[in-house]
Design an enzyme around this catalytic site. Structure first.
Site, PDB file in Angstrom:
ATOM      1  N   GLY A  55       0.396  -1.018  -0.398  1.00 31.78           N
ATOM      2  CA  GLY A  55      -0.172   0.491   0.325  1.00 31.78           C
ATOM      3  C   GLY A  55       1.223   1.810   0.035  1.00 31.78           C
ATOM      4  O   GLY A  55       2.426   1.496   0.316  1.00 31.78           O
ATOM      5  N   GLN A  60       2.776  10.251   1.574  1.00 27.66           N
ATOM      6  CA  GLN A  60       4.333   9.159   1.825  1.00 27.66           C
ATOM      7  C   GLN A  60       4.706   9.697   0.621  1.00 27.66           C
ATOM      8  O   GLN A  60       5.935   9.226   0.536  1.00 27.66           O
ATOM      9  CB  GLN A  60       3.962   7.713   1.459  1.00 27.66           C
ATOM     10  CG  GLN A  60       3.650   6.932   2.966  1.00 27.66           C
ATOM     11  CD  GLN A  60       3.462   5.351   3.256  1.00 27.66           C
ATOM     12  OE1 GLN A  60       2.051   5.072   2.192  1.00 27.66           O
ATOM     13  NE2 GLN A  60       4.383   4.873   3.112  1.00 27.66           N
ATOM     14  N   CYS A 108       6.349  -0.296   7.134  1.00 26.17           N
ATOM     15  CA  CYS A 108       5.837   0.832   6.712  1.00 26.17           C
ATOM     16  C   CYS A 108       7.586   1.533   4.996  1.00 26.17           C
ATOM     17  O   CYS A 108       8.382   1.878   6.156  1.00 26.17           O
ATOM     18  CB  CYS A 108       6.150   1.630   7.153  1.00 26.17           C
ATOM     19  SG  CYS A 108       5.313   3.412   6.533  1.00 26.17           S
ATOM     20  N   LEU A 109       6.996   2.030   4.056  1.00 29.90           N
ATOM     21  CA  LEU A 109       8.262   2.305   3.405  1.00 29.90           C
ATOM     22  C   LEU A 109       8.660   3.425   3.541  1.00 29.90           C
ATOM     23  O   LEU A 109       9.736   3.593   3.232  1.00 29.90           O
ATOM     24  CB  LEU A 109       7.643   2.388   2.112  1.00 29.90           C
ATOM     25  CG  LEU A 109       7.221   1.084   1.038  1.00 29.90           C
ATOM     26  CD1 LEU A 109       6.003   1.279   0.074  1.00 29.90           C
ATOM     27  CD2 LEU A 109       7.893  -0.072   1.081  1.00 29.90           C
ATOM     28  N   HIS A 150      -3.682   0.689   7.618  1.00 25.14           N
ATOM     29  CA  HIS A 150      -2.596   1.049   8.080  1.00 25.14           C
ATOM     30  C   HIS A 150      -2.435   2.625   7.443  1.00 25.14           C
ATOM     31  O   HIS A 150      -1.742   3.310   7.047  1.00 25.14           O
ATOM     32  CB  HIS A 150      -1.957  -0.281   7.126  1.00 25.14           C
ATOM     33  CG  HIS A 150      -0.459   0.925   7.258  1.00 25.14           C
ATOM     34  ND1 HIS A 150       1.112   0.409   8.014  1.00 25.14           N
ATOM     35  CD2 HIS A 150       0.371   1.900   6.130  1.00 25.14           C
ATOM     36  CE1 HIS A 150       1.974   0.866   7.676  1.00 25.14           C
ATOM     37  NE2 HIS A 150       1.862   1.635   6.907  1.00 25.14           N
ATOM     38  N   GLU A 151      -2.869   2.180   5.364  1.00 30.14           N
ATOM     39  CA  GLU A 151      -3.067   3.376   4.882  1.00 30.14           C
ATOM     40  C   GLU A 151      -4.108   5.010   5.406  1.00 30.14           C
ATOM     41  O   GLU A 151      -3.537   5.644   4.974  1.00 30.14           O
ATOM     42  CB  GLU A 151      -3.696   2.802   3.123  1.00 30.14           C
ATOM     43  CG  GLU A 151      -2.576   2.375   2.939  1.00 30.14           C
ATOM     44  CD  GLU A 151      -0.720   2.138   3.132  1.00 30.14           C
ATOM     45  OE1 GLU A 151      -0.920   3.527   2.801  1.00 30.14           O
ATOM     46  OE2 GLU A 151      -0.093   1.055   2.855  1.00 30.14           O
ATOM     47  N   HIS A 154      -1.959   6.641   7.466  1.00 26.63           N
ATOM     48  CA  HIS A 154      -1.146   7.831   6.592  1.00 26.63           C
ATOM     49  C   HIS A 154      -2.131   8.803   6.950  1.00 26.63           C
ATOM     50  O   HIS A 154      -1.711  10.119   6.958  1.00 26.63           O
ATOM     51  CB  HIS A 154      -0.731   6.658   5.466  1.00 26.63           C
ATOM     52  CG  HIS A 154       1.314   5.689   6.046  1.00 26.63           C
ATOM     53  ND1 HIS A 154       1.613   6.902   6.421  1.00 26.63           N
ATOM     54  CD2 HIS A 154       0.791   5.264   5.659  1.00 26.63           C
ATOM     55  CE1 HIS A 154       2.585   6.056   6.487  1.00 26.63           C
ATOM     56  NE2 HIS A 154       2.179   4.697   5.821  1.00 26.63           N
TER      57      HIS A 154
HETATM   58 ZN   LIG Z   1       3.418   3.045   5.651  1.00 29.39          ZN
END
Ligand SMILES: [Zn+2]
Length: 183
Positions: A55, A60, A108-109, A150-151, A154
């Site tokens: 995701g 991000q 997480c990226l 999670h998204e 963000h």
């Molecule tokens: Zn993330």
């Protein structure tokens, strides 16, 4: 005129950049349908795939808008997870369908090289727009529900560390593979 430019891999924001802590802005249907926004959505999908993400939220990639993309398909970072079709969520809203929660690993990226166990709702109801401005309304469970939560976090200025409660499972990837995987 729209040119057929190749898609671009975008730079991913890392934890500490203020954009990750801002609540993102709603997207109007007019803005959503613009060529630049459609191009940005393509670039987000390309970026998520390039970094083996399941995701990616717009903040991000330095864009404070209510937009996230997700897909789980034979992902080397999450090899044991069920598939989730490629989905674009615009202005998403989520509601838990019960109080039931479960803890599982997340990475997480924007927080490279770490994993931790995060409690999330098992079943959620999701409403959003798709990339064409059509209404989405569906129920997600398990890992699918986890990725969306999670998204969604963000888009509201939160990261998974905020949801951990206790950090005893927080691990670097190498130690995660050595001490936690398959346990
Ligand atoms: Zn993330």
């Amino acid at each position: 005129m729209l040119r057929n430019l190749p898609m671009a891999i975008l730079k991913v924001t890392r934890l500490g950049h203020p954009v990750l802590r801002k609540v993102t802005d709603n997207i109007s249907v007019k803005e959503l349908k613009s060529a630049s926004m459609q191009r940005f959505i393509d670039d987000m999908i390309e970026t998520m795939k390039e970094y083996d993400g399941v995701g990616l939220a717009a903040d991000q990639v330095f864009t404070s808008k209510q937009l996230a993309v997700l897909e789980v398909a034979n992902n080397p970072r999450y090899p044991d997870k069920g598939k989730v079709p490629l989905t674009v969520l615009v202005n998403p809203k989520i509601t838990p369908m019960s109080d039931e929660m479960e803890a599982d690993w997340e990475g997480c990226l924007s927080i490279p090289d770490l994993r931790g166990q995060v409690p999330r709702y098992k079943h959620i109801h999701v409403t959003a727009l798709d990339r064409d401005g059509h209404k989405l309304d569906f129920v997600a469970k398990g890992f699918h529900a986890r990725v969306i939560q999670h998204e969604y976090d963000h888009l509201n200025g939160k990261v998974y560390l905020d949801r951990m409660g206790d950090f005893s499972t927080l691990a670097f990837l190498q130690e995660f593979s050595r001490y936690w995987l398959n346990k």
